[in-house]
Enzyme design. Structure first.
Site, PDB file in Angstrom:
ATOM      1  N   GLY A  84       0.817  -1.226   0.000  1.00 18.60           N
ATOM      2  CA  GLY A  84       0.000   0.000   0.000  1.00 18.60           C
ATOM      3  C   GLY A  84       0.837   1.256   0.000  1.00 18.60           C
ATOM      4  O   GLY A  84       2.065   1.218   0.137  1.00 18.60           O
ATOM      5  N   ARG A 170       3.194  13.316  -8.524  1.00 20.77           N
ATOM      6  CA  ARG A 170       3.222  12.421  -9.678  1.00 20.77           C
ATOM      7  C   ARG A 170       1.842  12.374 -10.321  1.00 20.77           C
ATOM      8  O   ARG A 170       0.822  12.377  -9.632  1.00 20.77           O
ATOM      9  CB  ARG A 170       3.615  11.039  -9.159  1.00 20.77           C
ATOM     10  CG  ARG A 170       3.541   9.934 -10.151  1.00 20.77           C
ATOM     11  CD  ARG A 170       4.375   8.782  -9.683  1.00 20.77           C
ATOM     12  NE  ARG A 170       3.683   7.937  -8.711  1.00 20.77           N
ATOM     13  CZ  ARG A 170       4.219   6.838  -8.188  1.00 20.77           C
ATOM     14  NH1 ARG A 170       5.438   6.477  -8.498  1.00 20.77           N
ATOM     15  NH2 ARG A 170       3.537   6.118  -7.329  1.00 20.77           N
ATOM     16  N   ARG A 177      -2.092  -1.216  -9.821  1.00 18.71           N
ATOM     17  CA  ARG A 177      -0.953  -2.080 -10.136  1.00 18.71           C
ATOM     18  C   ARG A 177      -1.416  -3.531 -10.189  1.00 18.71           C
ATOM     19  O   ARG A 177      -2.505  -3.851  -9.683  1.00 18.71           O
ATOM     20  CB  ARG A 177       0.099  -1.941  -9.015  1.00 18.71           C
ATOM     21  CG  ARG A 177       0.463  -0.506  -8.717  1.00 18.71           C
ATOM     22  CD  ARG A 177       0.635  -0.280  -7.202  1.00 18.71           C
ATOM     23  NE  ARG A 177       0.760   1.156  -6.904  1.00 18.71           N
ATOM     24  CZ  ARG A 177       1.908   1.823  -6.941  1.00 18.71           C
ATOM     25  NH1 ARG A 177       3.025   1.180  -7.182  1.00 18.71           N
ATOM     26  NH2 ARG A 177       1.938   3.120  -6.698  1.00 18.71           N
ATOM     27  N   ASP A 246       4.025  -4.983  -7.497  1.00 18.57           N
ATOM     28  CA  ASP A 246       3.439  -3.721  -7.021  1.00 18.57           C
ATOM     29  C   ASP A 246       3.984  -2.526  -7.789  1.00 18.57           C
ATOM     30  O   ASP A 246       3.468  -1.414  -7.650  1.00 18.57           O
ATOM     31  CB  ASP A 246       3.683  -3.535  -5.514  1.00 18.57           C
ATOM     32  CG  ASP A 246       5.144  -3.674  -5.133  1.00 18.57           C
ATOM     33  OD1 ASP A 246       5.716  -4.740  -5.408  1.00 18.57           O
ATOM     34  OD2 ASP A 246       5.713  -2.723  -4.590  1.00 18.57           O
TER      35      ASP A 246
HETATM   36  P1  AMP Z   1       8.769   1.189  -3.304  1.00 17.43           P
HETATM   37  O1  AMP Z   1      10.124   0.708  -2.967  1.00 17.43           O
HETATM   38  O2  AMP Z   1       8.681   2.681  -3.433  1.00 17.43           O
HETATM   39  O3  AMP Z   1       8.142   0.489  -4.462  1.00 17.43           O
HETATM   40  O4  AMP Z   1       7.866   0.872  -2.023  1.00 17.43           O
HETATM   41  C1  AMP Z   1       7.584  -0.422  -1.542  1.00 17.43           C
HETATM   42  C2  AMP Z   1       6.645  -0.302  -0.357  1.00 17.43           C
HETATM   43  O5  AMP Z   1       7.285   0.341   0.741  1.00 17.43           O
HETATM   44  C3  AMP Z   1       5.397   0.511  -0.622  1.00 17.43           C
HETATM   45  O6  AMP Z   1       4.335  -0.036   0.106  1.00 17.43           O
HETATM   46  C4  AMP Z   1       5.774   1.876  -0.102  1.00 17.43           C
HETATM   47  O7  AMP Z   1       4.665   2.665   0.221  1.00 17.43           O
HETATM   48  C5  AMP Z   1       6.581   1.512   1.124  1.00 17.43           C
HETATM   49  N1  AMP Z   1       7.524   2.583   1.487  1.00 17.43           N
HETATM   50  C6  AMP Z   1       8.639   2.940   0.832  1.00 17.43           C
HETATM   51  N2  AMP Z   1       9.256   3.954   1.433  1.00 17.43           N
HETATM   52  C7  AMP Z   1       8.508   4.281   2.530  1.00 17.43           C
HETATM   53  C8  AMP Z   1       8.620   5.262   3.562  1.00 17.43           C
HETATM   54  N3  AMP Z   1       9.611   6.129   3.615  1.00 17.43           N
HETATM   55  N4  AMP Z   1       7.640   5.276   4.505  1.00 17.43           N
HETATM   56  C9  AMP Z   1       6.617   4.404   4.465  1.00 17.43           C
HETATM   57  N5  AMP Z   1       6.481   3.471   3.524  1.00 17.43           N
HETATM   58  C10 AMP Z   1       7.400   3.390   2.563  1.00 17.43           C
HETATM   59 MG    MG Z   2       6.523   0.805  -5.445  1.00 18.99          MG
END
Ligand code: AMP
Ligand code: MG
Length: 487
Positions: A84, A170, A177, A246
């Site tokens: 999420g 964005r 997804r 995702d």
């Molecule tokens: P991503 O690596 O951006 O594809 O994120 C993978 C998951 O980790 C997703 O559910 C993001 O919302 C969560 N996520 C990534 N960075 C953060 C953050 N700084 N705080 C909270 N959730 C995060």
């Molecule tokens: Mg992501």
């Protein structure tokens, strides 16, 4: 400023959860994409201070209704039933000038019910990287999410060390997804799954509604868009880096620019991402991985499809298999363009195989090679021939390849073919060392290099002096070998 609508928020709770942004200390505007704002229906653009308040989440934007989206996903092959939006908020949708519904989302705007251990924030580096790379992809005509705004937060976020924080805005055709479908499917709530699938059909694939089995038709359309997308990525050496389910958009856009990077010296096994230890998402693996992700998508749709039992699985599998011919056809077309061959040429595959082997064996930079070949096709001059041969450590082998190519190419006699060749081969890509240089300068408070690089990579076929300077491959000491998610 943006005439928001809120269709996604009408879907049941775990798919959309009302959530407010957490204000930041002192927002300051880095960049705002006014042409995109106009495309989205903005009439007047307010002053930078107001934009900074809105696009940091400090002040609610008129008509916005912020919410976090639920999704699941296979991360490096392991299923996580709840990921999420942990640091993102959907503000709403707008209907753009072409009548297309598009999402506007803040990223780095604070914690949400999906944040788990995360802080909900983004460091400045990944924000600048996403801005540059997504706008470059758009300029190349490759389906992608867009950058609307970037704002520094005036706060520090702690990763490996304390870094300046930022909020990115964005724009996407949607943020749905493969993982969103996995999320709904994992809840074993068929009504929820059907609501999501029907939303997607209405929004992205309306023609599927009239098919004998709309959900099978939906699968077919998503497969087709992914096949085209991945072929386009690979034609310019793009390596996504985290092709988890995702991060795979149902609308067929490039989404979630994390440790993505562009191939420099050609190597099919190239990986940049520091977290991709098993090389799962190496350059040449991307089509197979996309297909794997699509198989996970197909599994979620099975309960909605008409057929049952073995016949159903066979039918879905057959559609997943179609990825290959669709990918091949798009790749053949792109290869013909890149080489200046007629579109119907049956030599594209063989010549490209030959050139890829030259690039690999001769340690050639991929973008520089195709740019030099394009310049040579235009002039057929000794100077440009020498320029191309200077890129390889094996000039004799490349000379032999050039002989075969010269006999087949038509770009130097056919204006239309030359135009296609040029538009398949950018002068400049956002090179890893340049992106890093821009981030380093921004961390010292200087955003001028960011704006300069952005201006140049969003005109990727322009042959200016500045473009040539920023287009040059990294020297040995400038090379960036590893990229980080930066989350
Ligand atoms: P991503 O690596 O951006 O594809 O994120 C993978 C998951 O980790 C997703 O559910 C993001 O919302 C969560 N996520 C990534 N960075 C953060 C953050 N700084 N705080 C909270 N959730 C995060
Ligand atoms: Mg992501």
């Amino acid at each position: 400023m943006l005439p928001f609508e809120h269709l996604y928020s009408t879907l049941p709770e775990p798919l959309w959860v009302a959530t407010q942004a957490t204000p930041v200390a002192s927002p300051a505007l880095i960049a705002f994409n006014a042409p995109l704002a106009h495309e989205l229906g903005a009439q007047e653009i307010p002053d930078p201070a107001t934009l900074a308040e809105w696009f940091s989440g400090n002040q609610p934007m008129p008509d916005a209704k912020p919410g976090a989206l639920g999704y699941a996903g296979h991360q490096f092959g392991n299923f996580v039933p709840q990921l999420g939006d942990g640091r993102a908020l959907l503000l709403g949708e707008v209907i753009d000038q072409n009548g297309v519904r598009r999402d506007v989302q803040l990223k780095g705007s604070g914690r949400t019910p999906f944040s788990r251990g995360g802080d909900g924030r983004s460091p400045l580096g990944p924000v600048l990287r996403e801005y540059l790379v997504s706008e470059f992809m758009a300029a190349m005509g490759i389906p992608t999410t867009r950058a609307l705004a970037a704002v520094t937060s005036g706060e520090r976020v702690v990763r490996q060390m304390a870094e300046p924080g930022a909020v990115f805005t964005r724009v996407a055709s949607s943020h749905i997804r493969v993982g969103t479908f996995q999320f709904a499917a994992a809840k074993r709530d068929e009504a929820l799954l059907k609501a999501l699938a029907d939303h997607v059909i209405e929004r992205h694939y309306p023609e599927a509604a009239n098919a004998e089995d709309p959900y099978l038709a939906l699968l077919e359309s998503v497969v087709a868009r992914q096949a085209v997308l991945i072929a386009r990525w690979m034609s310019i050496g793009f390596i996504h880096g985290v092709m988890n389910t995702d991060n795979c958009s149902i609308a067929g856009e490039t989404i979630d620019y994390g440790p993505c990077a562009f191939m420099e010296q050609f190597d099919p096994q190239k990986v940049f991402s520091s977290i991709d230890q098993g090389r799962r998402y190496a350059f040449a693996n991307q089509p197979a991985i996309a297909q794997w992700n699509l198989a996970r998508f197909a599994e979620t749709l099975l309960p909605l499809m008409r057929e049952e039992g073995d016949a159903l699985v066979e039918q879905a599998t057959e559609i997943i298999r179609r990825f290959n011919p669709l990918f091949d056809a798009e790749q053949r077309r792109l290869h013909a363009d890149k080489l200046g061959l007629p579109p119907e040429s049956d030599q594209a595959a063989l010549l490209m195989e030959g050139l890829e082997s030259q690039m690999h064996q001769g340690r050639m930079d991929m973008t520089a090679t195709f740019d030099a070949l394009t310049q040579y096709a235009a002039s057929m001059s000794d100077e440009h021939r020498e320029g191309l041969l200077a890129l390889t450590t094996q000039p004799n082998e490349l000379t032999a390849w050039l002989g075969t190519w010269q006999a087949a190419q038509v770009a130097n006699q056919d204006n239309q073919r030359f135009a296609a060749m040029r538009s398949a081969n950018p002068v400049i890509i956002p090179r890893n060392h340049r992106v890093q240089e821009v981030i380093d300068a921004a961390y010292d408070g200087d955003f001028a290099p960011f704006h300069m690089l952005l201006a140049v990579v969003t005109q990727p076929f322009d042959d200016s002096v500045e473009a040539r300077r920023l287009a040059a491959p990294a020297t040995d000491s400038e090379q960036v070998l590893r990229t980080f998610c930066g989350t």
